[in-house]
Write an enzyme that holds these catalytic residues in place. Structure first.
Site, PDB file in Angstrom:
ATOM      1  N   LYS A  39       0.847  -1.182   0.000  1.00  0.00           N
ATOM      2  CA  LYS A  39       0.000   0.000   0.000  1.00  0.00           C
ATOM      3  C   LYS A  39       0.893   1.245   0.000  1.00  0.00           C
ATOM      4  CE  LYS A  39      -3.882   1.841   2.761  1.00  0.00           C
ATOM      5  NZ  LYS A  39      -4.698   1.554   3.972  1.00  0.00           N
ATOM      6  N   SER A  71      -9.234   1.788   2.804  1.00  0.00           N
ATOM      7  CA  SER A  71      -8.306   2.553   1.988  1.00  0.00           C
ATOM      8  C   SER A  71      -7.264   1.707   1.263  1.00  0.00           C
ATOM      9  CB  SER A  71      -7.584   3.592   2.864  1.00  0.00           C
ATOM     10  OG  SER A  71      -6.873   2.973   3.918  1.00  0.00           O
ATOM     11  N   SER A  76      -9.816  -0.826   6.774  1.00  0.00           N
ATOM     12  CA  SER A  76      -9.141  -0.575   5.506  1.00  0.00           C
ATOM     13  C   SER A  76      -8.440  -1.767   4.894  1.00  0.00           C
ATOM     14  CB  SER A  76      -8.135   0.570   5.670  1.00  0.00           C
ATOM     15  OG  SER A  76      -8.798   1.778   5.902  1.00  0.00           O
TER      16      SER A  76
END
Length: 560
Positions: free
Chosen positions: A136, A211, A235
């Site tokens: 990420k 996210s 997330s």
């Protein structure tokens, strides 16, 4: 409001960043554009003709243990595995927009070094030898930007690796791409002003979640066998659920977080947890075990010095995994899940009972308080953290709805008055009290389980729905609960939406206004074929037990 010159400046930086990203994609890996109206793109890596049969075999190997065994035996070289996943990642990016940084040449150099080491020494560098791992866009890698969705962070390459990056490389992993995130991170979807919107490979009209949505979209297209995300309110788990993956949020201080970039950095009342998203449960377990075996607490001061426990993973104090008792939370008290979610719960209950386990009902209690404390804590700074990252004239994104009015701010995003230190302390005290109440409730289940111990795990929805249209995610109530309590939570895929079975019910009474809104969102035909996952939750810092219990649940479901 930014002046025209300021607006032009940040937009120029964004355009340059996009050009750099485009240049990082080998021209020979560019595919024929897929029609915009094509919703499901999961088959594109196979149908585009870019991958060889060998590369398809490598990238469609979903079991991480098998993949690592082939790398360790040199049946597959690290270079060919890295090349295969790099190509597939780039193909995936062209249809779902999931990547931010692409550094394939660097990855191939690393892979060649690993192959040379294996050839010379006859052994692997570490437990993740040759495994491509995506990250990420929060994990700094020396010499590479980590923009995390903010234009102001463009052109600021990291001076050092995050601790987790160092440990992954020590374990033998090959890092090759980073993935997209929403601006501020604090969204259940993935969109920012730099790289744009990430789409769900099952249906590009829908969100991949957030996210860690770049990770979930990439991994579900087999452009990565395993990725690392972060989770402060769902997330890791929501994207895993939306894209049919295994995802794990450990307790917040079990994995090393030192050196990452983050929103609300310094806010430790409800900390961020780091964990994997992957295509197999073996991938989750291998990742957690590999990092813990490297003693991350010697590198990150916040990490709990708790080595991997094989005894806990084997459920030695839980009957060896035989005749377990699970709690099942059918709803959290304010929003009833859609029919596919309820069917997933029913399927899991039956599968466990057929395997000789017991399932008891877990009634929701005070869950709205958990969510309220989390929201108040995240908004305690009156958006000062967000604004501090918008120094180039870039506007704050207030909605995930495509082409939204920038002045239309959802209620949960409206800045509040900042809290005083004393007011935040009171929230911390409330959270402490809620954690104690939850612990006592968990322990009290001993009178129902018939095992002589409390429930072995709690099974519940990840969200009240499967993936939704862009801009339509609601509050992450089913995941925030466990962040507030700091409990480990594992997501496993269970089923897929079937309009014949998951008929929309007629309801005249609702648990809340939000419940009514969520009910009206359900469209069985739009959701057809979407994956549905569930969470398995356990006590704080008992990651190995949650993973062991997850193995039992997963095996029961696969035996159906």
């Amino acid at each position: 409001m930014a002046s025209p010159s300021e607006a032009a400046k940040w937009q120029e930086h964004v355009q340059h960043k996009r050009e750099l990203q485009k240049a990082a994609i080998p021209k020979e890996w560019v595919i024929t554009p897929v029609p915009k109206e094509q919703a499901n793109v999961l088959d594109v890596p196979k149908s585009c003709g870019m991958l060889t049969e060998r590369e398809l075999e490598i990238t469609e190997a979903t079991d991480i243990t098998m993949l690592l065994n082939k790398l360790a035996s040199a049946e597959w070289s690290a270079v060919e595995v890295t090349t295969a996943f790099s190509k597939r990642a780039v193909i995936a990016h062209q249809v779902v927009n999931c990547l931010t940084e692409i550094f394939i040449d660097r990855a191939l150099k690393r892979a060649a070094e690993l192959d040379a080491y294996l050839k010379e020494h006859g052994t692997v560098v570490g437990p993740l030898h040759g495994l491509p791992v995506s990250l990420k866009d929060q994990f700094p890698i020396k010499g590479i930007d980590t923009v995390m969705g903010y234009a102001a962070w463009i052109g600021k390459p990291a001076e050092d690796d995050a601790v987790l990056v160092k440990l992954l490389q020590q374990a033998g992993a090959v890092l090759y791409v980073r993935t997209n995130v929403p601006q501020t991170l604090m969204w259940g979807e993935t969109y920012n002003n730099i790289f744009g919107r990430t789409l769900n490979p099952y249906n590009r009209k829908l969100t991949a979640g957030g996210s860690s949505g770049g990770e979930s979209a990439l991994i579900s297209m087999h452009g990565s066998p395993l990725g690392v995300g972060s989770d402060i309110g769902g997330s890791i788990r929501v994207p895993s659920h939306f894209c049919g993956l295994y995802g794990f949020k450990p307790s917040s201080h079990r994995m090393p977080s030192y050196g990452i970039v983050n929103s609300l950095d310094g806010q430790d009342s409800i900390p961020t947890a780091l964990g994997p998203l992957t295509t197999s449960l073996s991938g989750v377990t291998t990742f957690i075990r590999s990092i813990l075996d490297l003693e991350p607490w010697r590198h990150c001061p916040a990490t709990v010095p708790k080595p991997w426990s094989e005894k806990d993973y084997a459920l030695s104090n839980h009957g060896g995994g035989q005749k377990l008792c699970f709690g099942m939370m059918w709803d959290e008290g304010s929003v009833k899940p859609h029919p596919p979610i309820l069917r997933a719960l029913s399927l899991t209950k039956k599968a466990l009972e057929d395997a000789g386990h017991k399932v008891i009902k877990w009634k929701s209690l005070r869950h709205s308080e958990y969510v309220a404390i989390a929201r108040s804590t995240w908004l305690a700074d009156a958006s000062e953290d967000y604004n501090s990252c918008l120094t180039t004239g870039e506007p704050l994104i207030n909605s995930m709805v495509p082409d939204a009015d920038p002045n239309d701010i959802p209620a949960f995003r409206i800045p509040r008055q900042p809290l005083t230190a004393y007011q935040q302390w009171q929230l911390n005290k409330e959270r402490r009290s809620l954690r104690k109440a939850h612990l006592e409730r968990w322990e009290a289940t001993v009178v129902e389980t018939e095992t002589g111990r409390p429930i072995d795990g709690l099974i519940c929805p990840v969200a009240p729905y499967a993936a939704v249209s862009h801009g339509h995610t609601r509050s992450s109530i089913y995941t925030v609960i466990w962040n507030t309590l700091d409990l480990p939570s594992l997501v496993i895929p269970v089923t897929k939406v079937d309009p014949r079975l998951d008929v929309k019910p007629i309801r005249e009474e609702f648990l809340s206004e939000e419940d009514q809104v969520v009910h009206t969102m359900y469209d069985p035909e739009l959701c057809k074929g979407l994956p549905v996952g569930l969470q398995i939750v356990g006590p704080t810092l008992q990651e190995e037990i949650v993973l062991g219990v997850g193995q039992v649940v997963d095996a029961a479901l696969r035996a159906r």
